[in-house]
Write a protein that holds these residues in place. Structure first.
Motif, PDB file in Angstrom:
ATOM      1  N   SER A  76       0.792  -1.235   0.000  1.00 47.12           N
ATOM      2  CA  SER A  76       0.000   0.000   0.000  1.00 47.12           C
ATOM      3  C   SER A  76       0.824   1.286   0.000  1.00 47.12           C
ATOM      4  O   SER A  76       0.280   2.364  -0.202  1.00 47.12           O
ATOM      5  N   PHE A  77       2.146   1.191   0.224  1.00 52.03           N
ATOM      6  CA  PHE A  77       2.978   2.397   0.224  1.00 52.03           C
ATOM      7  C   PHE A  77       3.539   2.607  -1.183  1.00 52.03           C
ATOM      8  O   PHE A  77       4.659   2.269  -1.497  1.00 52.03           O
ATOM      9  N   HIS A  78       2.665   3.125  -2.052  1.00 52.99           N
ATOM     10  CA  HIS A  78       3.064   3.260  -3.448  1.00 52.99           C
ATOM     11  C   HIS A  78       2.931   4.700  -3.950  1.00 52.99           C
ATOM     12  O   HIS A  78       2.759   4.949  -5.133  1.00 52.99           O
ATOM     13  N   ASN A  79       3.027   5.636  -2.996  1.00 49.69           N
ATOM     14  CA  ASN A  79       2.883   7.033  -3.402  1.00 49.69           C
ATOM     15  C   ASN A  79       4.064   7.547  -4.224  1.00 49.69           C
ATOM     16  O   ASN A  79       3.980   8.591  -4.869  1.00 49.69           O
ATOM     17  N   LEU A  80       5.180   6.786  -4.234  1.00 53.66           N
ATOM     18  CA  LEU A  80       6.294   7.162  -5.103  1.00 53.66           C
ATOM     19  C   LEU A  80       6.001   6.790  -6.552  1.00 53.66           C
ATOM     20  O   LEU A  80       6.680   7.271  -7.465  1.00 53.66           O
ATOM     21  N   VAL A  81       5.009   5.958  -6.760  1.00 51.17           N
ATOM     22  CA  VAL A  81       4.478   5.544  -8.062  1.00 51.17           C
ATOM     23  C   VAL A  81       5.460   4.644  -8.819  1.00 51.17           C
ATOM     24  O   VAL A  81       5.150   3.512  -9.158  1.00 51.17           O
TER      25      VAL A  81
END
Length: 271
Positions: A76-81
């Motif tokens: 779920s920690f994919h804000n860096l894309v």
């Protein structure tokens, strides 16, 4: 019709779908309240953007202890894309068989527990296996899916089973197939997803129903509340009390987990 009006109209339609599920929401709340009254926890799980619903349940203002938010950063920690910790890796990992079992190996589960598993498509492997393992442990599972979207999605699991196949109760966000709800002139793909809005409404209806049941049972929950509502001193007191209660409930999930040890044996002797 302008695009803002489109989105609001679709949201109103989702609210109608959710309201039609009132009896099911109340049934799920009954299970959750029984777990909390027993001193146990409701396990919450969602991968990808479904993590949002986990955090909407607890901890935040207007919420209370009794819920175990299982948030795996690798999923779920994919804000860096892109790059390290990117979306590609998260989407790959949420379809790795066996990962759910490794996650739940960390907890001493009980049939008194209950579970709330969120997956809009209901077709990714890890949330499906999560629900399957919970059921194998005698734990009631409530699933939150987007029914129209899930019905038209193909399971990533080898046997074709979906999250709904391992749920004792299925709730629907009310969003459409594909999730996006707004058509922009000149653009051939819809935008603006709805499952987050619908999911948040379902979560907070559940939360309110559980709070009602706990209060009616003579055990009103300790609710995280803003200082401008209850005053600064009581707000601090409620926060400390709620977090301590969460710690005490969580301790039970670790106290007798896994293989024997001298520490665990000492715990078995405790009242």
């Amino acid at each position: 019709m302008n695009v803002t009006t489109q989105y609001i109209l679709h949201t109103r339609l989702m609210l109608d779908v959710i309201e039609q599920q009132t009896a099911a929401i109340q049934r799920a709340a009954q299970w959750f309240s029984q777990t909390i009254l027993a001193g146990r926890m409701v396990h919450l799980f969602g991968s990808g953007h479904s993590r949002i619903m986990v955090e909407e349940m607890w901890p935040r203002y207007g919420s209370f202890p009794g819920f175990n938010p299982i948030v795996e950063l690798s999923l779920s920690f994919h804000n860096l894309v892109v790059g390290a910790n990117g979306q590609r890796q998260a989407m790959f990992l949420e379809n790795v068989p066996g990962l759910a079992g490794r996650i739940l190996r960390n907890f001493d589960l009980s049939a008194q527990d209950s579970a709330f598993v969120i997956s809009s498509s209901g077709s990714n492997v890890v949330p499906i296996e999560m629900a399957e393992i919970f059921q194998q442990q005698g734990i009631r599972v409530v699933a939150l899916i987007t029914k129209q979207h899930a019905d038209k999605s193909i399971s990533k699991r080898a046997d074709g089973k979906k999250l709904s196949d391992f749920a004792d109760l299925v709730l629907d966000t009310g969003a459409p197939t594909g999730d996006a709800m707004v058509t922009v002139p000149g653009l051939d793909t819809p935008v603006a997803p709805g499952s987050t809005v619908g999911g948040a409404v379902v979560v907070n209806c559940l939360k309110a129903e559980v709070a009602r049941l706990l209060t009616e049972a003579g055990h009103p929950p300790t609710v995280l509340s803003a200082s401008n509502v209850v005053g600064p001193e009581r707000a601090v007191s409620l926060f400390e009390q709620a977090y301590d209660e969460h710690a005490h409930r969580l301790a039970k999930l670790y106290q007798r987990v896994g293989l024997p040890s001298s520490v665990r044996e000492q715990a078995n002797d405790l009242p």
